[in-house]
Design a protein around this motif. Structure first.
Motif, PDB file in Angstrom:
ATOM      1  N   ILE A 212      -8.304  -0.572  -5.544  1.00 56.33           N
ATOM      2  CA  ILE A 212      -7.310  -0.321  -6.510  1.00 56.33           C
ATOM      3  C   ILE A 212      -6.662   1.211  -5.537  1.00 56.33           C
ATOM      4  CG2 ILE A 212      -6.487   0.189  -8.444  1.00 56.33           C
ATOM      5  CD1 ILE A 212      -9.583  -0.803  -8.996  1.00 56.33           C
ATOM      6  N   SER A 213      -6.800   1.331  -4.932  1.00 56.86           N
ATOM      7  CA  SER A 213      -5.510   2.934  -4.501  1.00 56.86           C
ATOM      8  C   SER A 213      -5.238   2.077  -3.349  1.00 56.86           C
ATOM      9  CB  SER A 213      -6.936   4.012  -3.528  1.00 56.86           C
ATOM     10  OG  SER A 213      -7.285   4.527  -4.673  1.00 56.86           O
ATOM     11  N   LEU A 214      -5.016   1.537  -2.467  1.00 55.77           N
ATOM     12  CA  LEU A 214      -5.059   0.388  -1.135  1.00 55.77           C
ATOM     13  C   LEU A 214      -3.799  -0.253  -1.627  1.00 55.77           C
ATOM     14  CD1 LEU A 214      -7.659  -0.375   1.222  1.00 55.77           C
ATOM     15  CD2 LEU A 214      -6.188   2.014   1.876  1.00 55.77           C
ATOM     16  N   ARG A 227      12.535  -4.345  -1.884  1.00 53.38           N
ATOM     17  CA  ARG A 227      12.843  -4.698  -3.267  1.00 53.38           C
ATOM     18  C   ARG A 227      14.460  -5.803  -3.451  1.00 53.38           C
ATOM     19  NH1 ARG A 227      15.219  -0.039  -6.996  1.00 53.38           N
ATOM     20  NH2 ARG A 227      15.427  -2.275  -8.375  1.00 53.38           N
ATOM     21  N   ALA A 228      14.812  -5.943  -2.227  1.00 52.96           N
ATOM     22  CA  ALA A 228      16.476  -6.742  -2.368  1.00 52.96           C
ATOM     23  C   ALA A 228      15.773  -7.570  -2.195  1.00 52.96           C
ATOM     24  CB  ALA A 228      17.153  -6.279  -1.376  1.00 52.96           C
ATOM     25  N   ASN A 229      14.975  -8.193  -1.102  1.00 53.78           N
ATOM     26  CA  ASN A 229      14.390  -9.391  -1.324  1.00 53.78           C
ATOM     27  C   ASN A 229      13.042 -10.160  -1.605  1.00 53.78           C
ATOM     28  OD1 ASN A 229      13.930 -11.614   0.587  1.00 53.78           O
ATOM     29  ND2 ASN A 229      14.309 -11.181   2.407  1.00 53.78           N
ATOM     30  N   TRP A 230      12.653 -10.067  -2.842  1.00 53.82           N
ATOM     31  CA  TRP A 230      12.250  -9.970  -3.880  1.00 53.82           C
ATOM     32  C   TRP A 230      10.603 -11.343  -3.076  1.00 53.82           C
ATOM     33  CZ3 TRP A 230      10.799 -14.721  -6.001  1.00 53.82           C
ATOM     34  CH2 TRP A 230      11.505 -15.971  -6.226  1.00 53.82           C
ATOM     35  N   ARG A 231      11.458 -13.047  -2.103  1.00 57.84           N
ATOM     36  CA  ARG A 231      10.767 -13.540  -1.997  1.00 57.84           C
ATOM     37  C   ARG A 231       9.928 -13.311  -0.810  1.00 57.84           C
ATOM     38  NH1 ARG A 231      14.958 -18.348  -1.088  1.00 57.84           N
ATOM     39  NH2 ARG A 231      15.938 -16.239  -0.439  1.00 57.84           N
ATOM     40  N   TYR A 232      10.255 -12.169   0.137  1.00 58.95           N
ATOM     41  CA  TYR A 232       9.566 -11.261   0.984  1.00 58.95           C
ATOM     42  C   TYR A 232       8.703 -10.928   0.577  1.00 58.95           C
ATOM     43  CZ  TYR A 232       8.459  -9.086   5.295  1.00 58.95           C
ATOM     44  OH  TYR A 232       7.712  -8.472   6.036  1.00 58.95           O
ATOM     45  N   ALA A 233       9.344  -9.869  -0.013  1.00 65.30           N
ATOM     46  CA  ALA A 233       8.051  -9.234  -0.774  1.00 65.30           C
ATOM     47  C   ALA A 233       7.124  -9.554  -1.896  1.00 65.30           C
ATOM     48  CB  ALA A 233       8.909  -7.640  -1.883  1.00 65.30           C
ATOM     49  N   ALA A 234       7.598 -10.771  -1.852  1.00 61.97           N
ATOM     50  CA  ALA A 234       5.974 -11.325  -2.530  1.00 61.97           C
ATOM     51  C   ALA A 234       5.290 -11.793  -1.907  1.00 61.97           C
ATOM     52  CB  ALA A 234       6.294 -12.773  -3.324  1.00 61.97           C
ATOM     53  N   LEU A 235       5.616 -12.058  -0.409  1.00 63.42           N
ATOM     54  CA  LEU A 235       4.649 -12.609   0.678  1.00 63.42           C
ATOM     55  C   LEU A 235       3.829 -11.240   0.832  1.00 63.42           C
ATOM     56  CD1 LEU A 235       6.537 -15.460   2.043  1.00 63.42           C
ATOM     57  CD2 LEU A 235       4.842 -16.046   1.330  1.00 63.42           C
ATOM     58  N   MET A 237       2.724  -9.061  -0.154  1.00 62.15           N
ATOM     59  CA  MET A 237       2.025  -8.667  -1.424  1.00 62.15           C
ATOM     60  C   MET A 237       0.858  -9.074  -1.246  1.00 62.15           C
ATOM     61  SD  MET A 237       4.407  -7.302  -4.575  1.00 62.15           S
ATOM     62  CE  MET A 237       5.695  -5.522  -4.720  1.00 62.15           C
ATOM     63  N   LEU A 238       0.671 -10.037  -0.940  1.00 63.79           N
ATOM     64  CA  LEU A 238      -0.721 -10.947  -0.791  1.00 63.79           C
ATOM     65  C   LEU A 238      -1.362 -11.119  -0.226  1.00 63.79           C
ATOM     66  CD1 LEU A 238       1.285 -14.885  -1.821  1.00 63.79           C
ATOM     67  CD2 LEU A 238       0.043 -13.447  -3.741  1.00 63.79           C
ATOM     68  N   THR A 239      -0.611 -10.009   1.013  1.00 66.39           N
ATOM     69  CA  THR A 239      -1.591  -9.586   2.233  1.00 66.39           C
ATOM     70  C   THR A 239      -2.477  -8.323   1.880  1.00 66.39           C
ATOM     71  OG1 THR A 239       0.014  -8.190   3.268  1.00 66.39           O
ATOM     72  CG2 THR A 239      -0.109 -10.625   3.690  1.00 66.39           C
ATOM     73  N   ILE A 240      -1.947  -7.678   1.053  1.00 69.43           N
ATOM     74  CA  ILE A 240      -2.521  -6.741   0.499  1.00 69.43           C
ATOM     75  C   ILE A 240      -4.364  -6.535   0.048  1.00 69.43           C
ATOM     76  CG2 ILE A 240      -2.963  -4.497  -0.828  1.00 69.43           C
ATOM     77  CD1 ILE A 240       0.069  -4.676  -1.695  1.00 69.43           C
ATOM     78  N   VAL A 241      -4.422  -7.681  -0.949  1.00 73.51           N
ATOM     79  CA  VAL A 241      -6.072  -7.203  -1.088  1.00 73.51           C
ATOM     80  C   VAL A 241      -7.006  -7.608   0.329  1.00 73.51           C
ATOM     81  CG1 VAL A 241      -7.694  -9.165  -2.214  1.00 73.51           C
ATOM     82  CG2 VAL A 241      -5.846  -7.966  -3.088  1.00 73.51           C
ATOM     83  N   PRO A 242      -6.919  -9.251   0.980  1.00 77.84           N
ATOM     84  CA  PRO A 242      -7.125  -9.404   2.388  1.00 77.84           C
ATOM     85  C   PRO A 242      -7.433  -8.475   3.838  1.00 77.84           C
ATOM     86  CG  PRO A 242      -5.778 -11.233   2.162  1.00 77.84           C
ATOM     87  CD  PRO A 242      -5.030  -9.746   0.797  1.00 77.84           C
ATOM     88  N   ILE A 243      -6.300  -7.396   3.541  1.00 75.64           N
ATOM     89  CA  ILE A 243      -5.790  -5.587   4.707  1.00 75.64           C
ATOM     90  C   ILE A 243      -6.818  -5.185   4.160  1.00 75.64           C
ATOM     91  CG2 ILE A 243      -4.819  -4.293   5.065  1.00 75.64           C
ATOM     92  CD1 ILE A 243      -2.148  -6.232   5.393  1.00 75.64           C
ATOM     93  N   VAL A 284      -3.693   0.268   5.996  1.00 78.58           N
ATOM     94  CA  VAL A 284      -1.457   1.327   5.480  1.00 78.58           C
ATOM     95  C   VAL A 284      -0.646   0.793   6.939  1.00 78.58           C
ATOM     96  CG1 VAL A 284      -0.240   3.425   5.334  1.00 78.58           C
ATOM     97  CG2 VAL A 284      -2.039   2.748   4.551  1.00 78.58           C
ATOM     98  N   LEU A 285      -1.525   1.257   8.450  1.00 75.28           N
ATOM     99  CA  LEU A 285      -0.870   0.516   9.636  1.00 75.28           C
ATOM    100  C   LEU A 285      -1.026  -0.269   9.758  1.00 75.28           C
ATOM    101  CD1 LEU A 285      -3.049   2.782  11.885  1.00 75.28           C
ATOM    102  CD2 LEU A 285      -0.216   3.574  10.574  1.00 75.28           C
ATOM    103  N   THR A 286      -2.171  -1.685   8.954  1.00 68.97           N
ATOM    104  CA  THR A 286      -2.041  -2.841   9.240  1.00 68.97           C
ATOM    105  C   THR A 286      -0.610  -3.626   8.352  1.00 68.97           C
ATOM    106  OG1 THR A 286      -4.446  -3.012   9.155  1.00 68.97           O
ATOM    107  CG2 THR A 286      -2.131  -5.017   8.678  1.00 68.97           C
ATOM    108  N   ILE A 287      -0.493  -2.995   7.281  1.00 74.00           N
ATOM    109  CA  ILE A 287       1.025  -3.332   5.801  1.00 74.00           C
ATOM    110  C   ILE A 287       1.775  -3.217   7.382  1.00 74.00           C
ATOM    111  CG2 ILE A 287       1.986  -3.052   4.439  1.00 74.00           C
ATOM    112  CD1 ILE A 287      -0.259  -5.269   3.831  1.00 74.00           C
ATOM    113  N   PHE A 288       1.935  -1.851   7.861  1.00 71.87           N
ATOM    114  CA  PHE A 288       2.897  -1.904   8.428  1.00 71.87           C
ATOM    115  C   PHE A 288       3.417  -2.182   9.790  1.00 71.87           C
ATOM    116  CE2 PHE A 288       2.941   3.676   7.531  1.00 71.87           C
ATOM    117  CZ  PHE A 288       3.549   2.987   6.026  1.00 71.87           C
ATOM    118  N   ALA A 289       2.201  -2.500  10.378  1.00 77.48           N
ATOM    119  CA  ALA A 289       2.447  -3.944  11.593  1.00 77.48           C
ATOM    120  C   ALA A 289       3.219  -5.491  11.063  1.00 77.48           C
ATOM    121  CB  ALA A 289       1.324  -3.622  12.487  1.00 77.48           C
ATOM    122  N   LEU A 290       2.290  -5.623  10.136  1.00 74.77           N
ATOM    123  CA  LEU A 290       2.814  -6.829   9.847  1.00 74.77           C
ATOM    124  C   LEU A 290       4.477  -7.212   9.293  1.00 74.77           C
ATOM    125  CD1 LEU A 290      -0.234  -8.503   7.242  1.00 74.77           C
ATOM    126  CD2 LEU A 290       0.974  -9.401   9.835  1.00 74.77           C
TER     127      LEU A 290
END
Length: 307
Positions: A212-214, A227-235, A237-243, A284-290
């Motif tokens: 939940i924190s992550l 936020r301006a590119n909502w389609r990319y942002a949604a994609l 966001m879908l990677t957060i839980v697997p990461i 966090v670093l994986t999100i940045f890298a992706l």
């Protein structure tokens, strides 16, 4: 610049500056608005003190102060512009919702169920916001309002039901990997045996509760950055839980190896907290890298413009 009075608030119009809108200033508050704020603080303060004591001091709730600070910053930045959409909410609908939330808050306060108390309080505040400013304002502020909900602890029972199968799967895969690498390891139910040591699945995977924190921290990053590119942002966001699940898998491997080489006491002491820090950094670093690797996709979904 023209000003228009909106109830007890005065909101400044936007002015275009080089093709972009200049952020409007915060409205001036009337005495009645300040009284409302004082009432809200008086109602929320006891609950927030309990939340800080019960939840924010734990690993799974340690993100609370950061979420509160960053969420307040988002509201401070976005509320003035959103108030341009103000309209009166449905008094019957909003009043009934607030009443139900306050009843639930009172019951939870008496019985000491902080998970219900926190969300009931927050629901009452959202209902009051709907009555004062209307649904359009709340829709405009949907992300900050959703994000601030992470400051309250979720029900333990719900967390257990959701995370228990994932914990078992992570532990089984960790055991399979280490066994393939030649370590004397096996598992039986919720217990992992390596050499002469036993490690409970619940202890090894305790970090999964911090998913939940992550999720909260990564959602904030994605929203502010894309936020301006909502389609990319949604994609993204879908990677957060697997990461987060992968990071917890790494944490379990570390704890098992620390137990094997340094003993059970080491794994349950400083190393346990260190493994949690490693898990957070990996996520966090994986999100940045992706995000960096997905630049071409981001530009494509943004119609050729990088955000």
């Amino acid at each position: 610049m023209n000003n228009e009075a909106v109830g007890t608030w005065k909101v400044a119009d936007r002015e275009p500056v080089r093709g972009r809108a200049r952020p409007v200033k915060w409205p001036k508050l009337s005495a009645a608005a300040w009284l409302l704020i004082v009432g809200i603080v008086a109602l929320a303060l006891p609950t927030m003190l309990t939340v800080a004591k019960v939840s924010w001091s734990t690993e799974q709730g340690g993100h609370g102060p950061l979420v509160l600070a960053t969420g307040a910053w988002l509201l401070w930045r976005e509320v003035p512009a959103a108030l341009r959409l103000r309209s009166a909410g449905n008094a019957l609908l909003g009043g009934a919702f607030v009443a139900l939330c306050l009843i639930a808050y009172l019951v939870a306060r008496i019985t000491g169920i902080i998970e219900i108390e926190g969300f009931a309080l927050y629901g009452a505040l959202l209902g009051a916001g709907y009555l004062l400013f209307g649904g359009a304002v709340l829709r405009e502020l949907w992300f900050p309002l959703f994000y601030l909900g992470f400051i309250f602890p979720p029900p333990d029972q719900a967390v257990t039901i959701i995370t228990q199968p994932i914990k078992i799967a992570i532990s089984e895969q960790a055991v399979n990997l280490l066994y393939a690498l030649g370590y004397p390891i096996g598992s039986s139910g919720v217990s992992i045996q390596i050499a002469q040591y036993d490690l409970l699945v619940a202890a090894a995977c305790a970090g999964l509760n911090s998913i939940i924190s992550l999720t909260a921290i990564c959602l904030f990053y994605v929203y502010v950055r894309h936020r301006a590119n909502w389609r990319y942002a949604a994609l993204l966001m879908l990677t957060i839980v697997p990461i987060a699940v992968f990071a917890n898998f790494v944490r379990v491997i570390l704890l098992i190896l620390i137990t094997y080489y340094f003993g059970d006491a080491a794994a349950q002491g400083f190393a346990h907290d260190f493994a949690g820090l490693v898990m957070f950094l990996i996520s966090v670093l994986t999100i940045f890298a992706l995000d960096g690797l997905a630049t071409p996709l981001r530009r494509a979904l943004g119609n050729g413009h990088d955000d």
